[in-house]
Design an enzyme around this catalytic site. Structure first.
Site, PDB file in Angstrom:
ATOM      1  N   PHE A 127       0.874  -1.166   0.000  1.00 32.39           N
ATOM      2  CA  PHE A 127       0.000   0.000   0.000  1.00 32.39           C
ATOM      3  C   PHE A 127       0.923   1.231   0.000  1.00 32.39           C
ATOM      4  O   PHE A 127       1.850   1.309   0.810  1.00 32.39           O
ATOM      5  CB  PHE A 127      -0.862  -0.043   1.267  1.00 32.39           C
ATOM      6  CG  PHE A 127      -2.000   0.914   1.274  1.00 32.39           C
ATOM      7  CD1 PHE A 127      -3.211   0.569   0.696  1.00 32.39           C
ATOM      8  CD2 PHE A 127      -1.873   2.156   1.873  1.00 32.39           C
ATOM      9  CE1 PHE A 127      -4.284   1.462   0.715  1.00 32.39           C
ATOM     10  CE2 PHE A 127      -2.938   3.045   1.894  1.00 32.39           C
ATOM     11  CZ  PHE A 127      -4.144   2.698   1.308  1.00 32.39           C
ATOM     12  N   TYR A 234     -10.831   1.155  10.980  1.00 33.49           N
ATOM     13  CA  TYR A 234     -12.056   1.484  10.224  1.00 33.49           C
ATOM     14  C   TYR A 234     -12.351   0.456   9.140  1.00 33.49           C
ATOM     15  O   TYR A 234     -13.334   0.581   8.428  1.00 33.49           O
ATOM     16  CB  TYR A 234     -11.967   2.886   9.613  1.00 33.49           C
ATOM     17  CG  TYR A 234     -10.737   3.169   8.775  1.00 33.49           C
ATOM     18  CD1 TYR A 234     -10.633   2.697   7.472  1.00 33.49           C
ATOM     19  CD2 TYR A 234      -9.683   3.915   9.287  1.00 33.49           C
ATOM     20  CE1 TYR A 234      -9.514   2.949   6.703  1.00 33.49           C
ATOM     21  CE2 TYR A 234      -8.546   4.187   8.516  1.00 33.49           C
ATOM     22  CZ  TYR A 234      -8.466   3.703   7.231  1.00 33.49           C
ATOM     23  OH  TYR A 234      -7.346   3.949   6.477  1.00 33.49           O
ATOM     24  N   LYS A 235     -11.509  -0.556   8.996  1.00 37.02           N
ATOM     25  CA  LYS A 235     -11.740  -1.582   7.979  1.00 37.02           C
ATOM     26  C   LYS A 235     -12.568  -2.704   8.612  1.00 37.02           C
ATOM     27  O   LYS A 235     -13.729  -2.488   8.926  1.00 37.02           O
ATOM     28  CB  LYS A 235     -10.399  -2.030   7.406  1.00 37.02           C
ATOM     29  CG  LYS A 235      -9.748  -0.877   6.612  1.00 37.02           C
ATOM     30  CD  LYS A 235      -8.362  -1.148   6.085  1.00 37.02           C
ATOM     31  CE  LYS A 235      -7.894   0.030   5.217  1.00 37.02           C
ATOM     32  NZ  LYS A 235      -6.466  -0.026   4.883  1.00 37.02           N
TER      33      LYS A 235
HETATM   34  C1  LIG Z   1      -5.820   1.194   4.525  1.00 37.09           C
HETATM   35  C2  LIG Z   1      -4.362   1.103   4.699  1.00 37.09           C
HETATM   36  C3  LIG Z   1      -3.623   2.175   5.234  1.00 37.09           C
HETATM   37  C4  LIG Z   1      -4.312   3.474   5.526  1.00 37.09           C
HETATM   38  O1  LIG Z   1      -3.585   4.342   6.323  1.00 37.09           O
HETATM   39  P1  LIG Z   1      -4.304   5.618   6.946  1.00 37.09           P
HETATM   40  O2  LIG Z   1      -3.234   6.305   7.665  1.00 37.09           O
HETATM   41  O3  LIG Z   1      -5.418   5.116   7.807  1.00 37.09           O
HETATM   42  O4  LIG Z   1      -4.877   6.423   5.833  1.00 37.09           O
HETATM   43  C5  LIG Z   1      -2.261   1.986   5.443  1.00 37.09           C
HETATM   44  N1  LIG Z   1      -1.644   0.821   5.110  1.00 37.09           N
HETATM   45  C6  LIG Z   1      -2.335  -0.213   4.586  1.00 37.09           C
HETATM   46  C7  LIG Z   1      -1.636  -1.488   4.242  1.00 37.09           C
HETATM   47  C8  LIG Z   1      -3.699  -0.092   4.347  1.00 37.09           C
HETATM   48  O5  LIG Z   1      -4.376  -1.105   3.801  1.00 37.09           O
END
Ligand SMILES: *Cc1c(COP(=O)(O)O)cnc(C)c1O
Length: 425
Positions: A127, A234-235
């Site tokens: 990500f 939040y997931k």
């Molecule tokens: C959803 C996700 C994030 C999101 O990070 P935020 O700081 O909450 O925006 C980070 N890393 C991974 C692997 C994700 O899937």
């Protein structure tokens, strides 16, 4: 051609679902919601704890910090202890704080400050935010990220071979290896235990991003000896859009100075002495920065109680059953020459909670599904991610979604949509 299984096969599987009662406690938009790995829906339980905190704010004002049902002053630590069983950690090894991205900044930064080698091993299917944060931390310490961030390459652009990670550990002498538990696109589950052992044998620290596994998979972070971890709430954990994130630090590292220090990470007993010298808490709480955002933390309390009730092992079992069924249904479409293919490992031990369905027109297929009130998401270049979540989705829901997908592919309905032009999917 192979036959598409009947709806009855789904109902059969739902008959002995130990979690079927939970669905009524969620408010899910009309249609089918299979996007809980991006944003989990609201539950009565989460709304109730949020409402309670709002009432406490109204009735207690500033006294909420000490007099609330769960005093706000120690709320982040409290939610940390409640999360600990989900990740297999001791209660004081977990706290909720910041956002996932900020937690990557502070934890990677913290350990870069104490290790000898300023090289971090990651992978090229990560990500993006994880790389942005680590690169920034390297830069701030005067290390060229192009040289010191080593991304293990995928051989098939879906998965990462643990052997390649081990080879990178041997070849690049990193100080840290930081990987996702579950890859956000293909849904591959990495072997956390093996990678941690291989890292430790070489004196490397092992950190993981559990964004796509917390609340879907039972973890054993302490048991395995993982050094640190971060995740979103939040997931799968359905704590609301932008909810406070979580972090884990192995006890062995308590007392290490946090890279991003702030008064909320101060030793609680003396925080309000307002000394200008920072004395970090002697547990994971030290990695908090500023005041706990109560309204983005409160829904998590209700959610975590629900997960405690359900039991994470049962959640995982149902998740595997749902994704097994999903894979089986999509396979019948592939066998019928619909040009779609499962891009997720078939071995349940190598798979997270979602399934990647690959199709050359994945973007337009996801729009056609959306038009039919089926919420999934598209990830470039060719993946429709489908995530049946154990607490509010059934096998019959899975059947409905794949049945719609089958129709869309068979009549080419996605052809009416324009090709991609960006935006949030
Ligand atoms: C959803 C996700 C994030 C999101 O990070 P935020 O700081 O909450 O925006 C980070 N890393 C991974 C692997 C994700 O899937």
């Amino acid at each position: 051609m192979s036959d598409f299984p009947s709806r009855e096969t789904a109902r059969e599987l739902d008959r002995d679902d130990p979690l079927s009662e939970f669905a009524d406690r969620f408010d899910v938009p009309d249609g089918q919601y299979m996007d809980g790995n991006s944003l989990g829906p609201i539950s009565e339980d989460a709304e109730r704890t949020l409402d309670r905190v709002v009432d406490e704010w109204r009735e207690l004002g500033i006294r909420g910090w000490t007099d609330a049902d769960e005093p706000w002053f120690t709320y982040a630590e409290r939610l940390g202890s409640m999360t600990a069983p989900l990740v297999g950690a001791e209660e004081d090894e977990v706290v909720v704080a910041n956002s996932t991205t900020v937690n990557i900044h502070t934890l990677v930064g913290t350990f870069l400050d104490v290790i000898d080698s300023p090289t971090v091993v990651v992978d090229d299917l990560d990500f993006p935010t994880d790389h942005y944060a680590i690169r920034a931390q390297l830069r701030q310490r005067g290390h060229d990220p192009d040289e010191h961030l080593v991304a293990v390459e995928s051989r098939d652009s879906r998965t990462i071979d643990e052997d390649d990670v081990v080879a990178a550990m041997a070849a690049h002498d990193p100080g840290i290896v930081f990987l996702p538990s579950v890859l956000y696109r293909s849904g591959q589950l990495l072997d956390i235990e093996r990678l941690t052992e291989e890292a430790h044998e070489r004196g490397i620290l092992a950190g993981f991003d559990l964004a796509h596994s917390v609340g879907a998979i039972d973890h054993d972070l302490s048991g395995v000896g993982v050094d640190f971890a971060v995740w979103c709430n939040y997931k799968y954990l359905s704590a609301g859009p932008g909810a406070i994130a979580g972090l884990y630090v192995n006890r062995e590292h308590f007392g290490t100075t946090p890279a991003l220090a702030g008064w909320w990470g101060h030793d609680k007993a003396t925080q309000f002495d307002m000394e200008l010298t920072f004395t970090p808490a002697d547990d994971a709480g030290a990695w908090q920065i500023g005041t706990v955002p109560m309204l983005s933390a409160a829904p998590l309390e209700g959610s975590l109680r629900m997960f405690e009730e359900a039991g994470i092992e049962t959640v995982r079992e149902k998740s595997v059953s749902l994704t097994d069924y999903l894979v089986e249904l999509v396979d019948t479409l592939s066998e019928s020459d619909y040009d779609c293919e499962v891009g997720t490992p078939r071995d349940p031990d190598r798979r997270g909670g979602h399934v990647a369905v690959e199709h050359p027109e994945a973007y337009r297929v996801s729009l056609a599904l959306k038009e039919r009130d089926i919420v999934v998401d598209y990830r470039p270049p060719n993946v429709v991610r489908i995530c049946p979540a154990p607490l509010y989705n059934s096998h019959e829901d899975v059947w409905d979604v794949v049945d719609e997908l089958r129709r869309i592919l068979s009549d080419g309905a996605y052809g009416q949509f324009d090709r991609q032009d960006g935006g949030v999917t």
